[in-house]
Design a protein around this motif. Structure first.
Motif, PDB file in Angstrom:
ATOM      1  N   ASP A 338      25.664 106.431 -56.201  1.00 32.85           N
ATOM      2  CA  ASP A 338      24.960 106.152 -57.454  1.00 32.85           C
ATOM      3  C   ASP A 338      23.500 105.761 -57.222  1.00 32.85           C
ATOM      4  O   ASP A 338      22.852 105.158 -58.080  1.00 32.85           O
ATOM      5  CB  ASP A 338      25.660 105.021 -58.212  1.00 32.85           C
ATOM      6  CG  ASP A 338      26.996 105.465 -58.787  1.00 32.85           C
ATOM      7  OD1 ASP A 338      27.129 106.672 -59.071  1.00 32.85           O
ATOM      8  OD2 ASP A 338      27.884 104.620 -58.949  1.00 32.85           O
ATOM      9  N   GLY A 339      22.979 106.108 -56.041  1.00 29.84           N
ATOM     10  CA  GLY A 339      21.619 105.716 -55.691  1.00 29.84           C
ATOM     11  C   GLY A 339      20.585 106.180 -56.695  1.00 29.84           C
ATOM     12  O   GLY A 339      19.623 105.468 -56.989  1.00 29.84           O
ATOM     13  N   GLY A 340      20.782 107.387 -57.250  1.00 33.97           N
ATOM     14  CA  GLY A 340      19.840 107.912 -58.230  1.00 33.97           C
ATOM     15  C   GLY A 340      19.783 107.068 -59.475  1.00 33.97           C
ATOM     16  O   GLY A 340      18.711 106.754 -59.997  1.00 33.97           O
ATOM     17  N   ARG A 341      20.972 106.686 -59.965  1.00 36.51           N
ATOM     18  CA  ARG A 341      21.021 105.856 -61.178  1.00 36.51           C
ATOM     19  C   ARG A 341      20.405 104.477 -60.921  1.00 36.51           C
ATOM     20  O   ARG A 341      19.693 103.936 -61.769  1.00 36.51           O
ATOM     21  CB  ARG A 341      22.468 105.691 -61.644  1.00 36.51           C
ATOM     22  CG  ARG A 341      23.058 106.898 -62.321  1.00 36.51           C
ATOM     23  CD  ARG A 341      24.357 106.534 -63.021  1.00 36.51           C
ATOM     24  NE  ARG A 341      24.990 107.701 -63.605  1.00 36.51           N
ATOM     25  CZ  ARG A 341      25.795 108.546 -62.961  1.00 36.51           C
ATOM     26  NH1 ARG A 341      26.055 108.333 -61.692  1.00 36.51           N
ATOM     27  NH2 ARG A 341      26.323 109.581 -63.575  1.00 36.51           N
ATOM     28  N   VAL A 342      20.702 103.930 -59.761  1.00 33.75           N
ATOM     29  CA  VAL A 342      20.157 102.619 -59.404  1.00 33.75           C
ATOM     30  C   VAL A 342      18.633 102.684 -59.343  1.00 33.75           C
ATOM     31  O   VAL A 342      17.931 101.805 -59.856  1.00 33.75           O
ATOM     32  CB  VAL A 342      20.736 102.154 -58.048  1.00 33.75           C
ATOM     33  CG1 VAL A 342      20.030 100.878 -57.571  1.00 33.75           C
ATOM     34  CG2 VAL A 342      22.235 101.909 -58.162  1.00 33.75           C
ATOM     35  N   THR A 343      18.129 103.745 -58.724  1.00 41.95           N
ATOM     36  CA  THR A 343      16.683 103.936 -58.624  1.00 41.95           C
ATOM     37  C   THR A 343      16.052 104.062 -59.998  1.00 41.95           C
ATOM     38  O   THR A 343      15.031 103.428 -60.295  1.00 41.95           O
ATOM     39  CB  THR A 343      16.374 105.192 -57.789  1.00 41.95           C
ATOM     40  OG1 THR A 343      16.898 105.019 -56.467  1.00 41.95           O
ATOM     41  CG2 THR A 343      14.871 105.440 -57.719  1.00 41.95           C
ATOM     42  N   ALA A 344      16.670 104.894 -60.841  1.00 46.36           N
ATOM     43  CA  ALA A 344      16.123 105.119 -62.183  1.00 46.36           C
ATOM     44  C   ALA A 344      16.043 103.829 -62.971  1.00 46.36           C
ATOM     45  O   ALA A 344      15.040 103.548 -63.636  1.00 46.36           O
ATOM     46  CB  ALA A 344      16.982 106.134 -62.925  1.00 46.36           C
ATOM     47  N   LYS A 345      17.091 103.031 -62.893  1.00 43.72           N
ATOM     48  CA  LYS A 345      17.111 101.768 -63.634  1.00 43.72           C
ATOM     49  C   LYS A 345      16.023 100.823 -63.130  1.00 43.72           C
ATOM     50  O   LYS A 345      15.364 100.130 -63.915  1.00 43.72           O
ATOM     51  CB  LYS A 345      18.487 101.112 -63.503  1.00 43.72           C
ATOM     52  CG  LYS A 345      18.664  99.868 -64.372  1.00 43.72           C
ATOM     53  CD  LYS A 345      20.097  99.353 -64.277  1.00 43.72           C
ATOM     54  CE  LYS A 345      20.278  98.076 -65.083  1.00 43.72           C
ATOM     55  NZ  LYS A 345      20.025  98.268 -66.515  1.00 43.72           N
ATOM     56  N   GLY A 346      15.823 100.808 -61.814  1.00 43.15           N
ATOM     57  CA  GLY A 346      14.803  99.938 -61.249  1.00 43.15           C
ATOM     58  C   GLY A 346      13.396 100.344 -61.656  1.00 43.15           C
ATOM     59  O   GLY A 346      12.591  99.508 -62.055  1.00 43.15           O
ATOM     60  N   ILE A 347      13.106 101.635 -61.574  1.00 38.22           N
ATOM     61  CA  ILE A 347      11.780 102.128 -61.954  1.00 38.22           C
ATOM     62  C   ILE A 347      11.532 101.890 -63.438  1.00 38.22           C
ATOM     63  O   ILE A 347      10.448 101.470 -63.851  1.00 38.22           O
ATOM     64  CB  ILE A 347      11.647 103.623 -61.630  1.00 38.22           C
ATOM     65  CG1 ILE A 347      11.728 103.853 -60.114  1.00 38.22           C
ATOM     66  CG2 ILE A 347      10.334 104.184 -62.182  1.00 38.22           C
ATOM     67  CD1 ILE A 347      11.819 105.312 -59.721  1.00 38.22           C
ATOM     68  N   GLU A 348      12.565 102.162 -64.232  1.00 34.58           N
ATOM     69  CA  GLU A 348      12.422 102.054 -65.684  1.00 34.58           C
ATOM     70  C   GLU A 348      12.055 100.642 -66.132  1.00 34.58           C
ATOM     71  O   GLU A 348      11.411 100.460 -67.161  1.00 34.58           O
ATOM     72  CB  GLU A 348      13.726 102.481 -66.355  1.00 34.58           C
ATOM     73  CG  GLU A 348      13.655 102.548 -67.870  1.00 34.58           C
ATOM     74  CD  GLU A 348      14.971 102.946 -68.497  1.00 34.58           C
ATOM     75  OE1 GLU A 348      14.990 103.200 -69.708  1.00 34.58           O
ATOM     76  OE2 GLU A 348      15.992 102.992 -67.771  1.00 34.58           O
ATOM     77  N   GLU A 349      12.440  99.645 -65.358  1.00 29.68           N
ATOM     78  CA  GLU A 349      12.136  98.270 -65.724  1.00 29.68           C
ATOM     79  C   GLU A 349      10.642  98.062 -65.939  1.00 29.68           C
ATOM     80  O   GLU A 349      10.223  97.302 -66.814  1.00 29.68           O
ATOM     81  CB  GLU A 349      12.653  97.308 -64.649  1.00 29.68           C
ATOM     82  CG  GLU A 349      12.479  95.837 -64.979  1.00 29.68           C
ATOM     83  CD  GLU A 349      13.296  95.420 -66.200  1.00 29.68           C
ATOM     84  OE1 GLU A 349      12.744  94.681 -67.046  1.00 29.68           O
ATOM     85  OE2 GLU A 349      14.465  95.844 -66.312  1.00 29.68           O
TER      86      GLU A 349
END
Length: 584
Positions: A338-349
């Protein structure tokens, strides 16, 4: 992640000088990449910019290969794929320094930023192994293909289609993309298409794929040496293994890459702005009129001081945001499936901060190059002088990575949506402000008070607009734009002042005096802009006695003790002129 500040929380709480990252905090690694970039650009790129803009055959690829040999192209790529795996501060430094290099900056950014980050952040192991090592060396050049003839800001309305082949081995792409940077030399395209016409998805497409073709080079106002073409897909077969992330999740890839892209565009703009000021300060020192260097004329001093103060604010913003992104990405475990989802959520912050700085820095650049041409007089209109190129090249940055108008809409929209989800206590802050106003707001006496005033005005205007329009406020673009400006100025004011305070704590007030002067000038300049934007919002909401009451409340929020800005500008200009360049 829980210990990191929430995106947008700067409007609701006061940060401390030690909580933000500034250029004065560069570690040895950061200084090394800075010196590497400065040397590479000075020796390899700037001397050949005329050849670059003339599109000398093979030169752009040659320069990218040389950058790859220095490790500049692999800053964001993990070491296991040949990259340098540097932190986000290093990436910000690279983007800032290359920003002054015109067409090369676009080729570099198209390749290393939006061109490779989709694979870095959202690719699977096989995709990373297949593509990233060749991107690091520029053996293969990357491009990002999102915009279409009929869809620019409205990316999700794309018409390019992808259909799964009968044997299930390929997606067959048909459609067209336009204004694609690096298209004329790209070996790898990140392409967005709708599977079966409705599932917006991202693909890695090889440039030599049968059925893929490009149009003629666009003739542009500026950035003449960068390749910009349309790309056409006529039954292009893309292996199913080259679907990036997940089917129907292309928007997650696209929007988060654009968030990072906006941050890097802001850094590019700061680099170009600095060069404009350096060229202008040098010219003003050398050019004499009436036997006096024009740097000694009051109106030239004002220009140099305003350029310096705004650049200082923009620089402070991009490194503050860079620090936030760096801390976020390093706090995440992106190793699992789920690295992609984790990354997306972090950037989106921190999408909000990326939009803020992109708008502000690109408009600072526009101001700096315009004033630079004015300082040069007639010579600024002549191609022999670098400021002429800077002026032409700057215009596009207010358009790409989301126009500034789109980003201005995104800023308050993002804030209100987060408030509605309970992620940001925005409405509670509005209520708290009204309670404070009922007790009386004291006259603002210092920079910290004025920064709070900017935040208070944003909350006051937002509360009044929401009370009038309710949920329909999201449809009031003119109001949203002015709310965005209030947030932008607040972020810039606070970022520049916290940086100056941090420097004063480390080096003493005398050692940080120039920084403090630039921050104070920007703060007091911004107050007038804040007052005007807020008044225009309020005038759209009420008339008669209701307007009189709102105006009185706004006035109470913006009572402050003035300072001598003419004298302050002279002091700042003296430092710039003495150095002959932007100086902190």
């Amino acid at each position: 992640m829980s210990n990191l500040p929430k995106g947008g929380s700067f409007l609701l709480e006061a940060a401390t000088p030690q909580s933000i990252f500034t250029p004065e905090d560069f570690a040895e690694e950061h200084r090394m990449i800075e010196s590497t970039m400065v040397r590479f650009l000075a020796e390899k790129v700037f001397p050949r910019l005329e050849e670059v803009d003339a599109k000398k055959d093979g030169l752009m690829r040659e320069l990218l290969v040389e950058a790859g040999e220095l490790g500049i192209l692999g800053a964001d790529i993990p070491e296991q794929y040949g990259g340098a795996e540097l932190d986000e501060i290093c990436s910000t430094i690279i983007a800032e320094k290359v920003g002054a290099a015109g067409s090369f900056a676009i080729a570099h950014g198209g390749h290393t930023g939006i061109g490779n980050l989709p694979i870095v952040f959202f690719g699977n192991e096989l995709q990373k192994e297949a593509y990233l090592p060749s991107i690091v060396t520029a053996e293969k050049i990357a491009a990002y293909a999102l915009t279409e003839p009929g869809s620019g800001s409205d990316a999700l309305s794309a018409k390019t289609k992808a259909v799964l082949s009968a044997d299930g081995k390929h997606y067959v792409l048909n459609g067209a993309k336009t204004f694609i940077s690096n298209a004329g030399m790209a070996d790898i395209f990140i392409v967005y298409a709708k599977i079966d016409g409705d599932k917006f998805s991202a693909f890695i497409v090889d440039g030599d794929s049968e059925g893929l073709s490009t149009g003629a080079e666009e003739r542009k106002m500026g950035l003449k040496g960068s390749s910009t073409r349309s790309v056409y897909f006529d039954d292009v077969k893309v292996p199913v293994e080259n679907l990036l992330f997940e089917a129907g999740k292309g928007h997650v890839v696209a929007f988060n890459i654009l968030n990072i892209g906006r941050h890097k565009v802001a850094a590019n703009a700061v680099g170009a702005s600095k060069l404009a000021l350096d060229q202008s300060a040098n010219y003003a020192n050398e050019r004499k009129q009436f036997k006096v260097p024009i740097a000694q004329f009051g109106l030239i001093k004002e220009k140099l001081a305003e350029m310096a103060a705004r650049i200082y604010a923009a620089e402070s913003m991009i490194y503050r945001t860079g620090g936030l992104l760096n801390d976020m990405l390093h706090s995440l475990d992106r190793s699992g499936p789920d690295g992609g989802r984790v990354t997306a959520k972090g950037i989106e912050e921190y999408a909000l901060e990326c939009s803020l700085e992109k708008v502000f820095a690109s408009e600072v650049e526009a101001f700096a190059v315009d004033e630079g041409v004015q300082i040069h007089g007639g010579y600024g209109f002549i191609a022999e002088y670098p400021v002429e190129r800077l002026y032409r090249d700057a215009r596009i940055r207010r358009i790409f990575e989301g126009t500034n108008e789109i980003n201005r809409n995104l800023i308050p929209t993002t804030l209100m949506r987060r408030a509605a989800k309970g992620d940001l206590p925005l409405l509670e802050a509005v209520a708290e402000l009204r309670a404070r106003m009922g007790s009386g707001i004291p006259v603002r006496e210092n920079a910290d008070d004025l920064i709070q005033a900017a935040k208070d005005v944003f909350l006051f205007a937002l509360g009044a607009a929401r009370e009038k329009h309710g949920e329909d406020l999201l449809k009031q673009q003119e109001i949203l734009s002015r709310l965005a400006d209030l947030a932008i100025w607040a972020y810039g004011m606070e970022s520049s002042w916290l940086r100056a305070q941090k420097a004063a704590a480390n080096n003493g007030h005398n050692g940080a005096k120039h920084k403090s002067n630039m921050a104070r000038l920007f703060i007091y300049d911004s107050l007038e802009q804040i007052a005007r934007a807020a008044r225009e919002i309020l005038m759209s909401l009420a008339v008669g006695s209701e307007w009189v009451e709102l105006q009185a409340q706004l006035t109470s929020l913006l009572q402050y003790t003035p300072i001598n800005l003419i004298s302050l500008r002279r002091e700042i200009a003296a430092e710039v002129s003495a150095a002959g360049k932007y100086i902190v």
